[in-house]
Motif scaffolding. Structure first.
Motif, short mmCIF file in Angstrom:
data_model
loop_
_atom_site.label_atom_id
_atom_site.label_comp_id
_atom_site.label_asym_id
_atom_site.label_seq_id
_atom_site.Cartn_x
_atom_site.Cartn_y
_atom_site.Cartn_z
N PHE A 498 0.78 -1.24 0.00
CA PHE A 498 0.00 0.00 0.00
C PHE A 498 0.82 1.29 0.00
N ASP A 499 2.13 1.19 -0.07
CA ASP A 499 2.90 2.42 -0.26
C ASP A 499 3.54 2.37 -1.64
N GLN A 500 4.22 3.43 -2.04
CA GLN A 500 4.86 3.46 -3.36
C GLN A 500 6.04 4.44 -3.33
N TRP A 501 6.92 4.23 -2.37
CA TRP A 501 8.06 5.15 -2.23
C TRP A 501 8.94 5.13 -3.47
N GLY A 502 8.88 4.03 -4.20
CA GLY A 502 9.75 3.88 -5.38
C GLY A 502 9.50 4.88 -6.48
N VAL A 503 8.39 5.61 -6.43
CA VAL A 503 8.17 6.58 -7.50
C VAL A 503 8.69 7.97 -7.11
N GLU A 504 9.17 8.10 -5.87
CA GLU A 504 9.51 9.43 -5.35
C GLU A 504 10.82 10.00 -5.89
N LEU A 505 11.86 9.15 -6.00
CA LEU A 505 13.18 9.66 -6.38
C LEU A 505 13.15 10.33 -7.74
N GLY A 506 12.54 9.66 -8.70
CA GLY A 506 12.45 10.23 -10.06
C GLY A 506 11.72 11.56 -10.05
N LYS A 507 10.65 11.64 -9.23
CA LYS A 507 9.88 12.88 -9.14
C LYS A 507 10.76 14.01 -8.62
N ALA A 508 11.54 13.70 -7.57
CA ALA A 508 12.39 14.73 -6.94
C ALA A 508 13.47 15.19 -7.92
N LEU A 509 14.06 14.24 -8.63
CA LEU A 509 15.13 14.61 -9.56
C LEU A 509 14.58 15.44 -10.72
N ALA A 510 13.35 15.11 -11.17
CA ALA A 510 12.75 15.90 -12.25
C ALA A 510 12.58 17.35 -11.80
N GLN A 511 12.16 17.53 -10.54
CA GLN A 511 12.00 18.90 -10.02
C GLN A 511 13.31 19.65 -10.07
N ARG A 512 14.41 18.94 -9.84
CA ARG A 512 15.73 19.58 -9.88
C ARG A 512 16.13 19.93 -11.31
N ILE A 513 15.74 19.07 -12.25
CA ILE A 513 16.18 19.27 -13.64
C ILE A 513 15.32 20.32 -14.36
N ILE A 514 14.04 20.45 -13.97
CA ILE A 514 13.16 21.40 -14.68
C ILE A 514 13.82 22.78 -14.84
N PRO A 515 14.30 23.43 -13.74
CA PRO A 515 14.92 24.75 -13.94
C PRO A 515 16.18 24.69 -14.79
N GLU A 516 16.86 23.57 -14.77
CA GLU A 516 18.08 23.45 -15.58
C GLU A 516 17.75 23.42 -17.07
N LEU A 517 16.56 23.00 -17.42
CA LEU A 517 16.16 23.01 -18.83
C LEU A 517 15.58 24.36 -19.22
N GLU A 518 14.99 25.06 -18.24
CA GLU A 518 14.25 26.28 -18.58
C GLU A 518 15.02 27.56 -18.35
N SER A 519 16.09 27.53 -17.53
CA SER A 519 16.75 28.79 -17.18
C SER A 519 17.43 29.41 -18.40
N ALA A 520 17.42 30.74 -18.42
CA ALA A 520 18.03 31.47 -19.54
C ALA A 520 19.54 31.31 -19.51
N GLU A 521 20.11 31.37 -18.30
CA GLU A 521 21.58 31.22 -18.20
C GLU A 521 21.99 29.75 -18.19
N GLU A 522 23.20 29.54 -18.62
CA GLU A 522 23.77 28.18 -18.59
C GLU A 522 23.79 27.70 -17.14
N PRO A 523 23.08 26.63 -16.81
CA PRO A 523 23.06 26.23 -15.40
C PRO A 523 24.33 25.49 -15.00
N HIS A 524 24.59 25.49 -13.69
CA HIS A 524 25.69 24.67 -13.20
C HIS A 524 25.14 23.25 -13.03
N LEU A 525 25.67 22.32 -13.80
CA LEU A 525 25.11 20.96 -13.76
C LEU A 525 25.96 20.06 -12.88
N ALA A 526 25.34 19.46 -11.93
CA ALA A 526 26.10 18.59 -11.02
C ALA A 526 25.56 17.16 -11.03
N HIS A 527 25.18 16.70 -12.21
CA HIS A 527 24.71 15.31 -12.32
C HIS A 527 25.86 14.43 -12.77
#
Ligand code: F6P
Length: 544
Positions: A498-527
């Motif tokens: 009845f839980d689904q923690w396994g879907v959380e990591l991808g969600k969190a990482l996507a939140q981190r990447i969204i601004p890196e795709l949208e920002s006007a300036e070259e982002p500092h990428l630490a992946h």
């Protein structure tokens, strides 16, 4: 909760392990040695008939599997769920989807409160709303009748509604158009509304949390589309948006009046919610009467599961058989093949139900398991599957147990179609089980060089689930059958379905990447270097 003895240390598990190594009886022999087997190894429950005779089992296998159910405390687990205990330990929640279909007047208490009246209050409000949409008295902002209903949701807030809509289309109001938008890929929304008129369209935003990125993004896009189509008038939202959620504050913040919100509760898991308010689109499509009859079907299977002895208990038998193949013969997958075109989305629905529930690798005690958990569930309607992947099931090297689902009466009696369809169900399970030997092939005059290619090894196991007719009531029973099968699997594997923690990591990482795709300036990428390279490449190509 008291720590349970390790599963692989239980006497029944050890006995099953030894039994599986000794088990050398092909289905041909098992049937030859027991003329009654086909009649004997079948169970009836809540209007469903399960033929499980074409499995690699003897009476001893069944005895040991049932012993495993006893030794793992299945009975207590079932009772604990129905009693509303907080068996979803990692989220400290009760698991009470069975209360969603409890008849009016019954009592299921959670923290001292009877939740059944709450369920029926929501059902009554849904019915009232569904009737208004169906009879045209719920009008759009410009006074036009609502003709299109678009459900926006994902996972359990999409798969159940879309599956049920497709399954029950025969019973639906054909003057209404239904669409389901789930993917954050804009194509999903664009295609869903491309031929719809905003003045005649109602959006149901379905989200337990009302925070899911895909759903909220689609809902915002829908709101813009709607307002634009109503000459920029933002007040149009009131007549064109309703919400299904547990999160009143977020629904209100989005701009949907709480009068137009249909609630449910944290004790309903997303993938167990198609019979809650999440089923609003289904109810509008088929009407409150059919929806209630679906709930009655769910309830009948709940009662069968709760009360039938394990040896006659359909969900228990289905689960034990899946465990037999997954844990003792290394089967990685189970194919579910509905021989009913209206059930075309049923395998997709089952994927979330089974794999989001039991795709776990630690026990309830937090200890890593030393056995496999959920098999991969997949499938396509028959007979289509026969002309694509069945070759592998018949002659490939993998063990793929199959669940066939079929109905005695067609919803469209057209000439010989239904007899031909059912002939295929029966023929497939027969061919899978008994195959064709080299001698049989040679006796047909096939040359020696070709004969091995035409041999069917057989001994491929399958279950067949038969019901009279695909009705709302039977759909409820079928879904509840698999819900409880998943429960039994989880109970035996000692994991939390009845839980689904396994879907959380991808969600969190996507939140981190969204601004890196949208920002006007070259982002500092630490992946890692692969992720960094793809982000850079995407940004570069996007700019051109
Ligand atoms: O995929 C994770 C998940 O939480 C599912 O369990 C759930 O059905 C889906 O997302 C949608 O969640 P919500 O209904 O809160 O939008």
């Amino acid at each position: 909760m008291e720590n349970r003895k390790r599963l692989t240390e239980l006497p029944a598990w050890k006995a099953l392990s030894a039994h599986s190594r000794e088990h050398k009886h092909p289905l041909r022999d098992l049937f030859a040695g027991d003329p009654e087997r086909g009649e004997r190894m079948a169970a009836h429950g809540a209007g469903l008939y399960l033929d499980y005779s074409k499995n690699w089992i003897t009476d001893e296998t069944l005895r040991l599997l049932l012993q495993l159910a006893e030794e793992t405390g299945l009975r207590e687990r079932i009772d604990a769920m129905f009693r509303g205990e907080k068996i979803n330990l990692t989220e400290s929640r009760a698991v009470l989807h069975t209360a969603l279909r409890a008849p009016k007047g019954s009592s299921i208490r959670l923290d001292g409160e009877n939740v059944v009246p709450l369920v029926h209050d929501v059902l009554d409000r849904m019915a009232c709303f569904a009737d208004k949409v169906r009879n045209g008295s719920w009008k759009g902002h410009s006074g036009k009748r609502i003709r299109n209903i678009v459900n926006i949701g994902i996972g359990g807030s999409d798969l159940g509604p879309v599956m049920a809509y497709e399954a029950l289309k025969h019973y639906s109001d054909r003057s209404l158009t239904f669409r389901f938008v789930s993917n954050i890929d804009g194509t999903d929304f664009a295609e869903a509304v491309q031929d719809l008129h905003p003045e005649e369209t109602l959006f149901i935003v379905s989200s337990k949390t009302f925070t899911t990125l895909e759903t909220m993004t689609n809902a915002e896009t829908a709101r813009d589309w709607l307002v634009q189509g109503n000459h920029g008038d933002r007040t149009a939202v009131a007549k064109h948006f309703v919400a299904v959620s547990t999160n009143t504050a977020a629904v209100t913040a989005f701009g949907i009046d709480s009068d137009n919100m249909f609630g449910f509760w944290d004790w309903v898991g997303g993938r167990y919610s198609m019979d809650s308010a999440i089923g609003l689109a289904t109810m509008i499509a088929v009407g409150p009467g059919h929806f209630r009859s679906m709930l009655a079907g769910f309830h009948e299977m709940d009662e069968h599961f709760r009360t039938a002895p394990f040896e006659h208990n359909l969900p228990v038998l289905l689960a034990l058989l899946s465990i037999w193949y997954s844990n003792f013969f290394g089967a990685e997958t189970i194919a579910v093949i509905p021989y009913e075109q209206y059930l075309k989305r049923f395998p997709a629905y089952l994927q979330q139900l089974t794999m989001e529930s039991n795709g776990k690798r630690v026990t309830l005690d937090g200890v890593e398991v030393d056995y496999s958990t959920s098999p991969i569930y997949w499938g396509e309607p028959g007979t289509n599957g026969q002309h694509s992947f069945f070759q592998l099931i018949h002659q490939g090297t993998r063990l793929i147990p199959c669940d066939m689902i079929a109905f005695v009466e067609p919803l469209h009696p057209l000439g010989r179609h239904h007899d031909l369809l059912l002939a295929n169900v029966f023929a497939q399970t027969e061919a899978l089980a008994f195959g064709k030997t080299l001698e049989e092939v040679q006796a047909e005059g096939v040359p020696d060089w070709l004969a091995p290619h035409k041999v069917f090894a057989g001994n491929r196991p399958s279950n067949t689930i038969l019901a009279r007719r695909l009705t709302p009531d039977i759909l409820g029973k079928l879904v509840a059958l698999y819900e409880h099968c998943v429960f039994v699997q989880g109970a035996i594997w000692n994991i939390n379905p009845f839980d689904q923690w396994g879907v959380e990591l991808g969600k969190a990482l996507a939140q981190r990447i969204i601004p890196e795709l949208e920002s006007a300036e070259e982002p500092h990428l630490a992946h890692d270097s692969s992720t960094n390279a793809m982000i850079r490449r995407y940004r570069k190509l996007k700019e051109k």
